[in-house]
Design a protein around this motif. Structure first.
Motif, mmCIF file in Angstrom:
data_model
loop_
_atom_site.group_PDB
_atom_site.id
_atom_site.type_symbol
_atom_site.label_atom_id
_atom_site.label_comp_id
_atom_site.label_asym_id
_atom_site.label_seq_id
_atom_site.Cartn_x
_atom_site.Cartn_y
_atom_site.Cartn_z
ATOM 1 N N ALA A 281 0.758 -1.146 0.056
ATOM 2 C CA ALA A 281 -0.141 0.019 -0.219
ATOM 3 C C ALA A 281 0.938 1.366 0.003
ATOM 4 O O ALA A 281 0.300 2.294 -0.005
ATOM 5 C CB ALA A 281 -0.731 -0.180 1.197
ATOM 6 N N HIS A 282 2.373 1.119 0.486
ATOM 7 C CA HIS A 282 3.246 2.740 0.609
ATOM 8 C C HIS A 282 3.683 2.417 -1.445
ATOM 9 O O HIS A 282 4.984 2.910 -1.117
ATOM 10 C CB HIS A 282 3.755 2.572 1.580
ATOM 11 C CG HIS A 282 3.222 1.692 2.453
ATOM 12 N ND1 HIS A 282 2.600 2.781 3.352
ATOM 13 C CD2 HIS A 282 3.016 0.644 4.122
ATOM 14 C CE1 HIS A 282 1.356 2.647 4.571
ATOM 15 N NE2 HIS A 282 2.796 0.703 4.655
ATOM 16 N N SER A 283 3.237 1.396 -1.849
ATOM 17 C CA SER A 283 4.129 1.675 -3.157
ATOM 18 C C SER A 283 5.546 1.029 -3.296
ATOM 19 O O SER A 283 6.303 1.172 -3.937
ATOM 20 C CB SER A 283 3.980 3.081 -3.890
ATOM 21 O OG SER A 283 2.481 3.449 -4.171
ATOM 22 N N LYS A 284 5.887 0.269 -2.041
ATOM 23 C CA LYS A 284 7.394 -0.592 -2.772
ATOM 24 C C LYS A 284 7.290 -1.700 -2.531
ATOM 25 O O LYS A 284 6.043 -3.073 -2.531
ATOM 26 C CB LYS A 284 7.815 -0.676 -1.146
ATOM 27 C CG LYS A 284 7.765 0.623 -0.184
ATOM 28 C CD LYS A 284 8.825 1.596 -0.695
ATOM 29 C CE LYS A 284 9.167 1.940 0.205
ATOM 30 N NZ LYS A 284 9.880 3.384 -0.488
ATOM 31 N N GLN A 285 7.923 -1.989 -4.207
ATOM 32 C CA GLN A 285 7.347 -3.554 -5.195
ATOM 33 C C GLN A 285 7.330 -4.262 -4.545
ATOM 34 O O GLN A 285 8.698 -4.756 -3.471
ATOM 35 C CB GLN A 285 8.128 -3.259 -6.091
ATOM 36 C CG GLN A 285 8.462 -4.485 -6.946
ATOM 37 C CD GLN A 285 9.207 -4.371 -8.614
ATOM 38 O OE1 GLN A 285 9.141 -2.977 -8.748
ATOM 39 N NE2 GLN A 285 9.352 -6.207 -9.000
ATOM 40 N N ILE A 286 6.559 -5.912 -4.253
ATOM 41 C CA ILE A 286 6.516 -7.147 -3.536
ATOM 42 C C ILE A 286 7.261 -8.134 -4.459
ATOM 43 O O ILE A 286 7.916 -8.675 -4.358
ATOM 44 C CB ILE A 286 5.856 -7.684 -2.672
ATOM 45 C CG1 ILE A 286 5.020 -6.197 -1.990
ATOM 46 C CG2 ILE A 286 5.946 -8.776 -1.954
ATOM 47 C CD1 ILE A 286 4.147 -6.209 -1.433
ATOM 48 N N CYS A 287 6.868 -8.129 -5.733
ATOM 49 C CA CYS A 287 7.393 -9.195 -6.974
ATOM 50 C C CYS A 287 7.035 -9.183 -8.123
ATOM 51 O O CYS A 287 5.895 -8.597 -8.473
ATOM 52 C CB CYS A 287 7.243 -10.555 -6.672
ATOM 53 S SG CYS A 287 4.855 -10.670 -6.345
ATOM 54 N N THR A 288 7.233 -10.077 -9.075
ATOM 55 C CA THR A 288 7.022 -9.130 -10.161
ATOM 56 C C THR A 288 6.923 -10.867 -10.259
ATOM 57 O O THR A 288 7.482 -11.830 -10.612
ATOM 58 C CB THR A 288 7.513 -8.249 -11.436
ATOM 59 O OG1 THR A 288 6.704 -8.612 -12.619
ATOM 60 C CG2 THR A 288 9.205 -9.172 -11.450
ATOM 61 N N SER A 289 5.477 -11.460 -11.641
ATOM 62 C CA SER A 289 6.097 -12.173 -12.633
ATOM 63 C C SER A 289 5.072 -12.071 -13.794
ATOM 64 O O SER A 289 4.246 -11.894 -13.983
ATOM 65 C CB SER A 289 5.077 -13.297 -10.896
ATOM 66 O OG SER A 289 4.445 -15.107 -11.702
ATOM 67 N N ASP A 290 5.590 -13.391 -14.629
ATOM 68 C CA ASP A 290 5.131 -13.208 -16.329
ATOM 69 C C ASP A 290 4.187 -14.984 -16.105
ATOM 70 O O ASP A 290 4.301 -15.806 -15.318
ATOM 71 C CB ASP A 290 6.177 -13.665 -16.720
ATOM 72 C CG ASP A 290 6.973 -11.562 -16.822
ATOM 73 O OD1 ASP A 290 6.424 -11.034 -16.439
ATOM 74 O OD2 ASP A 290 8.230 -11.363 -16.769
ATOM 75 N N CYS A 291 3.500 -14.498 -16.882
ATOM 76 C CA CYS A 291 2.936 -15.707 -17.761
ATOM 77 C C CYS A 291 2.367 -15.669 -19.506
ATOM 78 O O CYS A 291 2.732 -14.083 -20.252
ATOM 79 C CB CYS A 291 1.834 -15.974 -16.897
ATOM 80 S SG CYS A 291 0.150 -14.799 -17.530
ATOM 81 N N GLU A 292 2.188 -16.327 -19.852
ATOM 82 C CA GLU A 292 1.979 -16.287 -21.111
ATOM 83 C C GLU A 292 -0.078 -16.975 -21.331
ATOM 84 O O GLU A 292 -0.167 -17.708 -21.068
ATOM 85 C CB GLU A 292 3.096 -17.182 -22.255
ATOM 86 C CG GLU A 292 2.197 -16.981 -23.707
ATOM 87 C CD GLU A 292 3.266 -17.676 -24.295
ATOM 88 O OE1 GLU A 292 3.587 -17.907 -25.816
ATOM 89 O OE2 GLU A 292 4.219 -18.317 -23.876
ATOM 90 N N VAL A 293 -0.452 -15.888 -22.242
ATOM 91 C CA VAL A 293 -1.739 -15.923 -22.824
ATOM 92 C C VAL A 293 -1.820 -16.785 -24.335
ATOM 93 O O VAL A 293 -1.595 -15.871 -24.358
ATOM 94 C CB VAL A 293 -2.900 -15.381 -22.266
ATOM 95 C CG1 VAL A 293 -4.653 -15.347 -23.231
ATOM 96 C CG2 VAL A 293 -2.813 -14.751 -21.046
ATOM 97 N N VAL A 294 -2.401 -17.823 -24.495
ATOM 98 C CA VAL A 294 -2.524 -18.159 -25.821
ATOM 99 C C VAL A 294 -3.969 -18.889 -26.385
ATOM 100 O O VAL A 294 -4.656 -19.685 -25.787
ATOM 101 C CB VAL A 294 -1.553 -19.394 -26.330
ATOM 102 C CG1 VAL A 294 0.097 -18.907 -26.492
ATOM 103 C CG2 VAL A 294 -1.513 -20.834 -25.570
ATOM 104 N N ASN A 295 -4.409 -18.520 -27.787
ATOM 105 C CA ASN A 295 -5.288 -19.119 -27.851
ATOM 106 C C ASN A 295 -5.686 -19.911 -29.436
ATOM 107 O O ASN A 295 -4.735 -19.112 -30.001
ATOM 108 C CB ASN A 295 -6.808 -17.437 -28.603
ATOM 109 C CG ASN A 295 -6.597 -16.859 -27.252
ATOM 110 O OD1 ASN A 295 -7.428 -17.379 -26.071
ATOM 111 N ND2 ASN A 295 -6.604 -15.494 -26.769
#
Length: 453
Positions: A281-295
């Motif tokens: 809530a104080h705008s400090k980054q916790i993590c980031t994660s990536d995924c892929e969406v395919v159709n």
């Protein structure tokens, strides 16, 4: 002559005594020491950095270091509020100085009174208001500090200002169970729901589960989190601040959150690389994660029900988990047909006076994806007479949370419960192509709860 010498001797003696007395009186600057000490303590209590810095010898401490002692910069909003409450409860009284003419210093005893933040009421307070009440209702903590005033020069000065600052603001270094440090310090891992390899196919929702260690639950105030969703480096969604429960949180991006340009013609989330970035809530980054969406065009998986005799339905649970990710998140020991009406006559068998057929699929509480299901009816145990395109009932559901797990309550309440065989097919996609689970039960002619022969 002898008389004259005697008078002179007495005169010298009196002068010496007067000299000594006058020297003590003129050298005792106790009132000045007390006045300076009172001003100093007032500035300490107010926490005015610029004024306090003037009491320190040049180069012994910077204003930044002094500020960290009084109002640490890494405090979050809740910690700062609790510290402010303790500061408001602080007061002092200055005693008369003890003057040493040899060293030309005065020792001033100062008694500081501070709300007892270690009392049971203060430790159990779950809000700043409760905390303030606890401080005001409890006996104050007494902190005695000896302030040394140097009076050897033209102007009096405090020799040990840091002793007082350290003693009065010691509460800033104590863990009050509020929420110390950064939320990222408690982060453990994250995983994509129903996509352990981070690849989604033909979906209307993706979800990142973010986990924190158990230490987090010990604190009274846990900052919320918010997240952004990016595709191709462009932020396409920013969430509101959300609360963390049970040391984890599920962060979703669905077709309801997406703009029209972010869906394909079939109503699925657009192809691409997606990144979820999580902040406190104080705008400090916790993590980031990536995924892929395919159709892609998926062929509808074939519906297959195993053929069993009536006796098998009496003694066994008839179901099959066909999706590996669903299997990994399921609690099979607590999964089965649910006897809503008290009409069960076997593990997968019901009497014809049953009103509702329901399968309870128990899963981990971290699983909250929507599942889609169809019920089929057949008079034959092999289900050969079933038309796959004509289920007797279709619906979707999300799990209901019960304590430490969740359950998909996959129910069907027909207008008329006909004896025969009922097949349940559960899909992971709204297009009803990928089958994740099947089950079957039998409804018999009897209307009692007795086991059938």
């Amino acid at each position: 002559m002898r008389y004259t010498k005697k008078i002179f001797t007495v005169f010298l003696a009196v002068c010496c005594v007067m000299s000594v007395l006058c020297g003590c009186s003129s050298g005792d600057r106790s009132p000045e020491a007390k006045s300076l000490c009172e001003t100093f303590c007032t500035d300490v209590n107010a926490g005015e950095i610029s004024k306090l810095a003037s009491y320190f010898d040049y180069g012994t401490i910077t204003e930044e270091e002094l500020s960290e002692l009084i109002a640490p910069s890494d405090f979050n909003k809740e910690e700062a509020a609790f510290a402010a409450a303790i500061k408001e409860s602080t007061d002092f009284s200055v005693q008369d100085p003890v003057y040493d003419k040899n060293t030309k210093t005065a020792t001033v005893y100062v008694v500081w009174k501070q709300g007892d933040f270690s009392s049971d009421a203060a430790l159990s307070a779950t809000s700043v208001e409760e905390f303030k009440t606890a401080l005001s209702s409890s006996s104050s903590k007494n902190i005695t500090v000896n302030v040394t005033v140097d009076l050897s020069g033209e102007f009096a000065r405090i020799k040990n200002p840091k002793d007082t600052v350290d003693a009065v603001y010691a509460y800033n270094t104590i863990n009050h169970g509020i929420m110390p440090g950064l939320l990222s310090d408690f982060y453990t891992d994250s995983n994509w729901a129903l996509a352990p390899k981070g690849v989604y196919t033909n979906v209307k929702e993706i979800g990142l589960r973010v986990n924190f260690n158990n230490e987090l639950s010990r604190y009274r105030f846990i900052p919320g989190v918010y997240y952004t969703v990016s595709r191709g480096g462009e932020v396409i969604y920013t969430s509101d601040i959300m609360d963390i429960e049970d040391n984890s949180i599920r962060l979703d991006y669905s077709i309801d959150m997406a703009g029209a340009g972010d869906l394909n013609e079939d109503g699925f989330i657009t192809d691409g690389k997606y990144s979820v970035m999580v902040f406190d809530a104080h705008s400090k980054q916790i993590c980031t994660s990536d995924c892929e969406v395919v159709n892609e065009i998926l062929e509808k998986e074939e519906i297959v029900f195993e053929e069993y005799k009536k006796e098998h339905y009496l003694t066994d649970l008839v179901y099959d988990i066909k999706d590996s990710d669903l299997m990994a998140n399921s609690f099979v020991f607590n999964t089965g047909w649910w006897d809503y009406d008290g009409t069960s006559v076997g593990k997968s068998a019901f009497a014809s006076n049953t009103k509702t057929l329901g399968f309870s699929l128990a899963v981990s509480s971290t699983n909250d994806n929507e599942l889609y299901y169809d019920y089929y009816y057949s008079e034959k145990s092999d289900f050969k007479d079933v038309n796959e395109t004509e289920p007797v009932f279709s619906a979707s559901c999300k799990p209901t949370v019960y304590d430490d797990q969740s359950c998909y309550d996959i129910d069907y309440t027909p207008a008329e419960m006909k004896p025969g065989f009922y097949g349940l097919v559960v899909y992971g996609d709204a297009g009803r192509k990928h089958i994740v689970f099947t089950a079957a039960c039998i409804v018999v002619e009897e209307t009692s709860g007795d086991v059938i022969d």
